[in-house]
Design a protein around this motif. Structure first.
Motif, PDB file in Angstrom:
ATOM      1  N   LYS A 229       0.799  -1.224   0.000  1.00  0.00           N
ATOM      2  CA  LYS A 229       0.000   0.000   0.000  1.00  0.00           C
ATOM      3  C   LYS A 229       0.834   1.278   0.000  1.00  0.00           C
ATOM      4  O   LYS A 229       0.468   2.262  -0.617  1.00  0.00           O
ATOM      5  CB  LYS A 229      -0.926   0.011   1.226  1.00  0.00           C
ATOM      6  CG  LYS A 229      -2.143  -0.895   1.072  1.00  0.00           C
ATOM      7  CD  LYS A 229      -2.951  -0.960   2.355  1.00  0.00           C
ATOM      8  CE  LYS A 229      -3.610   0.366   2.670  1.00  0.00           C
ATOM      9  NZ  LYS A 229      -4.468   0.286   3.877  1.00  0.00           N
ATOM     10  N   PHE A 230       1.957   1.251   0.711  1.00  0.00           N
ATOM     11  CA  PHE A 230       2.721   2.486   0.887  1.00  0.00           C
ATOM     12  C   PHE A 230       3.573   2.853  -0.320  1.00  0.00           C
ATOM     13  O   PHE A 230       3.638   4.002  -0.712  1.00  0.00           O
ATOM     14  CB  PHE A 230       3.660   2.384   2.092  1.00  0.00           C
ATOM     15  CG  PHE A 230       2.975   2.516   3.420  1.00  0.00           C
ATOM     16  CD1 PHE A 230       1.908   3.377   3.578  1.00  0.00           C
ATOM     17  CD2 PHE A 230       3.404   1.771   4.502  1.00  0.00           C
ATOM     18  CE1 PHE A 230       1.279   3.503   4.799  1.00  0.00           C
ATOM     19  CE2 PHE A 230       2.774   1.893   5.733  1.00  0.00           C
ATOM     20  CZ  PHE A 230       1.713   2.760   5.885  1.00  0.00           C
ATOM     21  N   PHE A 231       4.286   1.863  -0.860  1.00  0.00           N
ATOM     22  CA  PHE A 231       5.343   2.190  -1.811  1.00  0.00           C
ATOM     23  C   PHE A 231       4.822   2.155  -3.254  1.00  0.00           C
ATOM     24  O   PHE A 231       4.320   1.140  -3.720  1.00  0.00           O
ATOM     25  CB  PHE A 231       6.522   1.231  -1.637  1.00  0.00           C
ATOM     26  CG  PHE A 231       7.196   1.368  -0.307  1.00  0.00           C
ATOM     27  CD1 PHE A 231       8.075   2.418  -0.058  1.00  0.00           C
ATOM     28  CD2 PHE A 231       6.934   0.478   0.722  1.00  0.00           C
ATOM     29  CE1 PHE A 231       8.694   2.557   1.177  1.00  0.00           C
ATOM     30  CE2 PHE A 231       7.539   0.606   1.967  1.00  0.00           C
ATOM     31  CZ  PHE A 231       8.422   1.654   2.182  1.00  0.00           C
ATOM     32  N   PRO A 232       4.963   3.283  -3.979  1.00  0.00           N
ATOM     33  CA  PRO A 232       4.408   3.357  -5.332  1.00  0.00           C
ATOM     34  C   PRO A 232       5.085   2.411  -6.322  1.00  0.00           C
ATOM     35  O   PRO A 232       4.434   1.827  -7.174  1.00  0.00           O
ATOM     36  CB  PRO A 232       4.628   4.820  -5.729  1.00  0.00           C
ATOM     37  CG  PRO A 232       5.677   5.347  -4.806  1.00  0.00           C
ATOM     38  CD  PRO A 232       5.578   4.553  -3.555  1.00  0.00           C
ATOM     39  N   GLU A 233       6.411   2.259  -6.225  1.00  0.00           N
ATOM     40  CA  GLU A 233       7.159   1.371  -7.134  1.00  0.00           C
ATOM     41  C   GLU A 233       7.910   0.341  -6.305  1.00  0.00           C
ATOM     42  O   GLU A 233       8.489   0.681  -5.272  1.00  0.00           O
ATOM     43  CB  GLU A 233       8.172   2.170  -7.968  1.00  0.00           C
ATOM     44  CG  GLU A 233       7.567   3.275  -8.834  1.00  0.00           C
ATOM     45  CD  GLU A 233       6.825   2.745 -10.029  1.00  0.00           C
ATOM     46  OE1 GLU A 233       7.103   1.585 -10.433  1.00  0.00           O
ATOM     47  OE2 GLU A 233       5.956   3.458 -10.560  1.00  0.00           O
ATOM     48  N   LYS A 234       7.929  -0.900  -6.775  1.00  0.00           N
ATOM     49  CA  LYS A 234       8.635  -1.955  -6.040  1.00  0.00           C
ATOM     50  C   LYS A 234       9.537  -2.733  -6.993  1.00  0.00           C
ATOM     51  O   LYS A 234       9.122  -3.092  -8.094  1.00  0.00           O
ATOM     52  CB  LYS A 234       7.623  -2.897  -5.368  1.00  0.00           C
ATOM     53  CG  LYS A 234       6.830  -2.233  -4.256  1.00  0.00           C
ATOM     54  CD  LYS A 234       5.704  -3.070  -3.733  1.00  0.00           C
ATOM     55  CE  LYS A 234       4.420  -2.894  -4.532  1.00  0.00           C
ATOM     56  NZ  LYS A 234       3.803  -1.588  -4.415  1.00  0.00           N
ATOM     57  N   LYS A 235      10.775  -2.965  -6.561  1.00  0.00           N
ATOM     58  CA  LYS A 235      11.781  -3.615  -7.416  1.00  0.00           C
ATOM     59  C   LYS A 235      12.597  -4.572  -6.551  1.00  0.00           C
ATOM     60  O   LYS A 235      12.789  -4.326  -5.358  1.00  0.00           O
ATOM     61  CB  LYS A 235      12.693  -2.531  -8.027  1.00  0.00           C
ATOM     62  CG  LYS A 235      13.752  -3.017  -8.987  1.00  0.00           C
ATOM     63  CD  LYS A 235      13.193  -3.277 -10.364  1.00  0.00           C
ATOM     64  CE  LYS A 235      14.255  -3.833 -11.298  1.00  0.00           C
ATOM     65  NZ  LYS A 235      13.663  -4.437 -12.495  1.00  0.00           N
ATOM     66  N   CYS A 236      13.100  -5.646  -7.170  1.00  0.00           N
ATOM     67  CA  CYS A 236      13.891  -6.616  -6.401  1.00  0.00           C
ATOM     68  C   CYS A 236      15.166  -6.978  -7.159  1.00  0.00           C
ATOM     69  O   CYS A 236      15.156  -7.120  -8.392  1.00  0.00           O
ATOM     70  CB  CYS A 236      13.056  -7.872  -6.147  1.00  0.00           C
ATOM     71  SG  CYS A 236      13.910  -9.118  -5.156  1.00  0.00           S
ATOM     72  N   PHE A 237      16.273  -7.089  -6.430  1.00  0.00           N
ATOM     73  CA  PHE A 237      17.554  -7.553  -6.996  1.00  0.00           C
ATOM     74  C   PHE A 237      18.092  -8.688  -6.133  1.00  0.00           C
ATOM     75  O   PHE A 237      18.019  -8.627  -4.901  1.00  0.00           O
ATOM     76  CB  PHE A 237      18.591  -6.419  -7.016  1.00  0.00           C
ATOM     77  CG  PHE A 237      18.330  -5.376  -8.057  1.00  0.00           C
ATOM     78  CD1 PHE A 237      18.805  -5.525  -9.357  1.00  0.00           C
ATOM     79  CD2 PHE A 237      17.593  -4.235  -7.744  1.00  0.00           C
ATOM     80  CE1 PHE A 237      18.558  -4.565 -10.323  1.00  0.00           C
ATOM     81  CE2 PHE A 237      17.339  -3.268  -8.701  1.00  0.00           C
ATOM     82  CZ  PHE A 237      17.817  -3.435  -9.995  1.00  0.00           C
ATOM     83  N   ILE A 238      18.620  -9.730  -6.807  1.00  0.00           N
ATOM     84  CA  ILE A 238      19.255 -10.816  -6.049  1.00  0.00           C
ATOM     85  C   ILE A 238      20.759 -10.797  -6.323  1.00  0.00           C
ATOM     86  O   ILE A 238      21.211 -10.407  -7.404  1.00  0.00           O
ATOM     87  CB  ILE A 238      18.658 -12.196  -6.417  1.00  0.00           C
ATOM     88  CG1 ILE A 238      18.890 -12.506  -7.899  1.00  0.00           C
ATOM     89  CG2 ILE A 238      17.189 -12.251  -6.058  1.00  0.00           C
ATOM     90  CD1 ILE A 238      18.726 -13.968  -8.223  1.00  0.00           C
ATOM     91  N   PHE A 239      21.524 -11.195  -5.301  1.00  0.00           N
ATOM     92  CA  PHE A 239      22.986 -11.207  -5.410  1.00  0.00           C
ATOM     93  C   PHE A 239      23.515 -12.559  -4.948  1.00  0.00           C
ATOM     94  O   PHE A 239      23.124 -13.054  -3.878  1.00  0.00           O
ATOM     95  CB  PHE A 239      23.595 -10.115  -4.507  1.00  0.00           C
ATOM     96  CG  PHE A 239      23.223  -8.711  -4.907  1.00  0.00           C
ATOM     97  CD1 PHE A 239      24.065  -7.964  -5.717  1.00  0.00           C
ATOM     98  CD2 PHE A 239      22.020  -8.151  -4.490  1.00  0.00           C
ATOM     99  CE1 PHE A 239      23.716  -6.675  -6.088  1.00  0.00           C
ATOM    100  CE2 PHE A 239      21.667  -6.863  -4.854  1.00  0.00           C
ATOM    101  CZ  PHE A 239      22.519  -6.121  -5.657  1.00  0.00           C
ATOM    102  N   ASP A 240      24.405 -13.122  -5.762  1.00  0.00           N
ATOM    103  CA  ASP A 240      25.119 -14.312  -5.314  1.00  0.00           C
ATOM    104  C   ASP A 240      26.099 -13.899  -4.219  1.00  0.00           C
ATOM    105  O   ASP A 240      26.381 -12.711  -4.034  1.00  0.00           O
ATOM    106  CB  ASP A 240      25.909 -14.931  -6.484  1.00  0.00           C
ATOM    107  CG  ASP A 240      24.968 -15.547  -7.522  1.00  0.00           C
ATOM    108  OD1 ASP A 240      23.746 -15.473  -7.309  1.00  0.00           O
ATOM    109  OD2 ASP A 240      25.457 -16.074  -8.533  1.00  0.00           O
TER     110      ASP A 240
END
Length: 594
Positions: A229-240
């Protein structure tokens, strides 16, 4: 505005907000650095538990191998928020402000209350909020995000919400940052139902809610609902994992070719995304934040927390508005003064000439104010400016009269000096002297009238001067033996008639000046109202755009909740949507009133 980006000289980060002895303290040295950055700022804050590799990513964003502490150095003992301001690598008109939180979840410190405030401040100050955690998105990772669930309690959007207005995420969306979750040492295969998925889809799946009203499910859903609800844009990054566990302590000194190539590429992708997609820090109403504005936000929020109050977005904007609107008035007046000093040469030939110059300069001054002001509640500062400009106009009017009077008096003294000397010497006190005197007076009057740039007092000063000489001239008339009594009487009547005509002309001229001044005031007011209406329309359009964006996000969230079968949550969201639509209707009505 001067380009100050080249003046940012920060070889390394400095502490912005120190978290010590249950107190949050702002570092004046850091504020001084911010005050010099006149460009808009992109603010990236990173938050996560103690020693989860946050600093490595922040150093990469700064374009440096080290700076933010990676290991057990002196920095790790100073808890709070550390700041590093650098040139934006992809947007030369912006500056990049990096905020790194230190010591969250540090068991030795054990100050959950202040950790919670640091977390809230990172969100309030940033335009991109990076949440850094180890491993997968599991319940433990969500539990560690419990600070988010406290935010609604810790941050207020308005200083006093209307009784009939539910304060909800619609208001927060306009100033909450974009959300980026970075998952470190990620070891799973990214797939769902046997199909490969992206990191963003993995995050989306992880934010799905659980059905059921048990306490366990409520706790499970709470953080997820807040993020959704709060955050307008959501993104995810994964790291080895970057390197062998034994070498992790040397990460700061290792070259990229010594690290896992996958990790190096993942870090590069993360930086590229941040540089390209992170927005300028913007407040409600489309107000872009620069260094001094960020400085004011830091002080306002930390002072509120220190006073055991809630950080309030509206109060922060009002504090900012007070500072900037005062500065905008000064800037507008300085522009007016400069314009008038360039254009005006006193005395002006006519009053209208002066008023036209004033109105042109006033119009530009109001434009300067409108450009540099915002959130001017009850038009307090606009009215201050209008009052100051009115005083300046009246002062110029008085100065113009004085300059004209001084010039005319000096001219008359110079032109009529020889005549006065001749009168004293008795040159005209003889038969036929009166005719000779009047001939000389008329010639000198003509000479005076032909002199340029005498200004608006030209006739009045001449009339007053000649009135002062009437008794002397009358004495010469009465003693002139060449004139009969009848001729003398006729001459006296002629002089009286001339004087009465001149007095009537003076009165007419005064009424004309008063009318011109009233017209100037009327035009000033019309210009003021016109520019005010344009400004209000811009602000209304910005508000409508923010409300449209919030509505769109809410409708998307409602569609997801319905798809997932969460009818109760969907109905609750429907109430927020109705409330937002009512606010939008009120905004449109304000537009019609404008």
């Amino acid at each position: 505005t001067l380009d100050m980006a080249s003046d940012i000289h920060m070889p390394g980060p400095v502490c912005l907000i120190e978290n010590t002895n249950t107190q949050l303290v702002v570092n004046p040295e850091a504020l001084k650095i911010l005050s010099a950055i006149t460009q808009p700022v992109v603010v990236v804050a990173i938050v996560g538990l103690y020693r989860t590799g946050k600093s490595y990513l922040m150093n990469k964003l700064a374009g440096k191998k080290n700076g933010f502490s990676l290991g057990s150095t002196i920095q790790s003992h100073t808890k709070g928020i550390w700041m590093w301001c650098v040139r934006h690598p992809k947007k030369p008109n912006y500056s990049l402000v990096l905020l790194d939180t230190k010591g969250l979840g540090d068991v030795e410190k054990g100050d959950n209350q202040n950790d919670s405030w640091i977390f809230a401040l990172a969100i309030l100050l940033s335009s991109t909020f990076v949440y850094n955690s180890m491993g997968t998105i599991n319940q433990q990772a969500m539990d560690e995000l419990y600070y988010v669930t406290e935010l609604i309690e810790k941050i207020r959007e308005k200083s006093s919400p209307d009784a009939n207005e539910v304060e909800d995420s619609a208001d927060f969306v306009s100033f909450f940052p974009d959300f980026v979750w970075t998952l470190r040492d990620f070891s799973l295969e990214l797939e769902a139902d046997g199909q490969p998925i992206s990191a963003d889809e993995y995050l989306q799946n992880s934010l799905k809610l659980r059905k059921g009203t048990s306490l366990k499910n409520e706790k499970f859903n709470l953080a997820r609902l807040c993020i959704r609800k709060f955050f307008p844009e959501k993104k995810c990054f994964i790291f080895d994992r970057p390197t062998h566990r034994k070498k992790l302590g040397q990460l700061e000194t290792m070259h990229d070719d010594e690290l896992d190539p996958e990790f190096v590429q993942q870090a590069a992708d993360f930086c590229s995304y941040i540089f390209s997609n992170s927005k300028v820090k913007t407040l409600s109403g489309g107000i872009q934040v620069n260094g001094p504005r960020l400085e004011t936000l830091v002080l306002t929020y930390v002072n509120a927390i220190s006073s055991r109050d809630l950080p309030c977005m509206e109060n922060a904007i009002m504090a900012l508005a007070q500072i900037e609107n005062s500065a905008a008035v000064k800037k507008a007046i300085a522009h007016y003064d400069w314009q008038m000093s360039e254009k005006v040469q006193l005395p002006t030939e006519t009053l209208q000439e002066l008023l036209d110059l004033h109105m042109a300069s006033e119009k530009e001054a109001i434009e300067v104010f409108m450009k540099n002001s915002f959130k001017d509640v009850d038009h307090l500062f606009k009215n201050k400016l209008a009052a100051q400009l009115a005083i300046k106009r009246d002062d110029f009017y008085k100065e113009n009269i004085k300059a004209s009077s001084d010039r005319c008096s000096a001219l008359l003294k110079d032109i009529f000096h020889s005549l006065e000397e001749d009168i004293k010497q008795g040159v005209y006190s003889k038969p036929g002297g009166y005719r000779l005197l009047m001939q000389t007076v008329n010639e000198l009057k003509k000479k005076y009238i032909q002199e340029p740039r005498k200004g608006i007092q030209s006739e009045e000063v001449l009339y007053t001067y000649l009135r002062s000489k009437e008794s002397v001239i009358d004495a010469i008339l009465q003693t002139d033996q060449n004139l009969t009594e009848r001729e003398k009487l006729t001459e006296v009547q002629r002089v009286k008639a001339e004087s009465a005509e001149a007095a009537a002309k003076m009165l007419e001229e005064m009424q004309k000046k008063n009318h011109q001044m009233m017209e100037a005031k009327k035009k000033s007011y019309q210009e003021y109202v016109k520019q005010l209406a344009e400004k209000m329309e811009q602000e209304r359009a910005q508000l409508m755009a923010e409300q449209e964006r919030a509505l769109s996000l809410k409708l998307q969230e409602q569609a997801m909740l319905q798809k997932e079968g969460f009818q109760d949550e969907s109905r609750q969201l429907q109430r927020e949507i109705e409330n937002l639509k009512n606010n939008m209707t009120r905004s449109r009505k304000k537009c019609i009133l404008i």
